[in-house]
Design a protein around this motif. Structure first.
Motif, short mmCIF file in Angstrom:
data_model
loop_
_atom_site.label_atom_id
_atom_site.label_comp_id
_atom_site.label_asym_id
_atom_site.label_seq_id
_atom_site.Cartn_x
_atom_site.Cartn_y
_atom_site.Cartn_z
N THR A 22 35.99 -47.17 3.95
CA THR A 22 37.05 -46.08 3.90
C THR A 22 37.77 -46.51 5.11
O THR A 22 37.45 -47.45 5.89
N ASN A 48 37.78 -49.25 -5.34
CA ASN A 48 36.60 -47.72 -5.12
C ASN A 48 36.85 -47.81 -3.34
O ASN A 48 36.19 -46.99 -2.89
N THR A 50 37.99 -45.67 0.37
CA THR A 50 39.35 -44.17 0.36
C THR A 50 40.34 -44.75 1.51
O THR A 50 39.44 -44.95 1.91
N CYS A 51 41.56 -43.68 1.10
CA CYS A 51 42.40 -44.47 2.33
C CYS A 51 42.33 -42.55 3.16
O CYS A 51 42.83 -41.99 2.54
N ILE A 72 42.02 -47.73 -5.13
CA ILE A 72 41.79 -47.03 -4.62
C ILE A 72 41.09 -45.13 -5.14
O ILE A 72 41.64 -44.80 -6.17
N LYS A 73 39.73 -44.82 -4.92
CA LYS A 73 39.24 -43.81 -5.54
C LYS A 73 39.45 -42.50 -4.91
O LYS A 73 39.64 -41.76 -5.62
N LYS A 74 39.43 -42.55 -3.72
CA LYS A 74 39.70 -41.02 -3.05
C LYS A 74 40.90 -41.85 -1.83
O LYS A 74 41.61 -42.64 -1.57
N GLU A 96 40.28 -39.05 -6.82
CA GLU A 96 39.78 -37.99 -6.41
C GLU A 96 40.98 -37.53 -4.64
O GLU A 96 41.61 -38.72 -4.19
#
Length: 237
Positions: A22, A48, A50-51, A72-74, A96
């Motif tokens: 993250t 993967n 989270t930003c 980026i996953k989320k 996401e």
């Protein structure tokens, strides 16, 4: 923590950032974003992620570059309206997305930096933002309980910094950057000007070096304008 915190470049600064982490990414729109570090993350191919960021960049700049590469996953953001690829990935279910009121985003960053586990805010009460969240009433008014962010790294961009990590931000870049600089477990700062201790006016320092773990002098900043608007000039002739 070492007092001398200078690393050679973005490549050295981003060592240790790996898949699934993250990240807090500083900046406001395209102003004050850590361009060099983002480019290095693209090059490194970490995925993967989270930003946490005020925005998602544009299609070919800022965090938009990581989105293009599906790294980026989320996304946890407050404003995402300038990025068509973001919109496509969100609507298709590939990405996401957690949309957060801008003041709440800032306060959750601040809480992380202050060591506070939660904050209470009236923003979002009675809306979709409140779904699944605890609500408490104080003095007759409802407040949402929001958790402080938990980021592995915070990556910020400052105007000036010294070798001890003290930072000075300029104009709009002073928006989310100082809050995020306090909040990451490891904070990386890229700066336009890197100076020796004592060269910065102590009264002008926005982020004390105690919060910064790695600092380097960036290069080739584009400083792109998100939406350039010019006035039509009419001739009197």
């Amino acid at each position: 923590m070492p007092i001398y915190k200078v690393v050679k470049n973005a490549e050295e600064a981003c060592q240790g950032i790996s898949d699934g982490m993250t990240l807090m990414i500083g900046g406001f729109g395209l102003c004050g974003i850590p361009e060099n570090s983002i480019a290095q993350l693209v090059k490194n191919g970490v995925k993967n992620l989270t930003c946490i960021s005020n925005n998602a960049g544009v299609d070919d700049f800022g965090l938009g570059l990581l989105l293009q590469n599906r790294q980026i996953k989320k996304m946890i953001s407050s404003y995402v309206g300038e990025n068509a690829e973001f919109e496509r990935q969100m609507l298709s279910g590939e990405l996401e997305v957690e949309l957060v009121p801008q003041g709440t985003l800032a306060t959750r960053c601040m809480a992380a930096g202050y060591g506070m586990p939660v904050v209470y805010t009236p923003a979002g009460v009675g809306t979709e933002v409140a779904e699944g969240k605890e609500v408490r009433n104080f003095n007759g008014k409802d407040y949402l309980m929001e958790y402080a962010f938990d980021a592995d790294y915070a990556i910020v961009k400052a105007w000036k910094g010294d070798t001890m990590g003290n930072l000075v931000f300029r104009a709009t870049a002073r928006n989310f950057n100082p809050l995020m600089a306090m909040a990451g477990k490891i904070t990386i700062a890229e700066v336009e000007e890197l100076v020796e201790p004592g060269e910065l006016d102590p009264n002008m320092i926005h982020t004390p070096g105690i919060y910064v773990h790695r600092i380097f002098k960036g290069e080739n900043y584009e400083k792109r304008i998100e939406q350039r608007t010019v006035r039509q000039v009419t001739s009197d002739k």
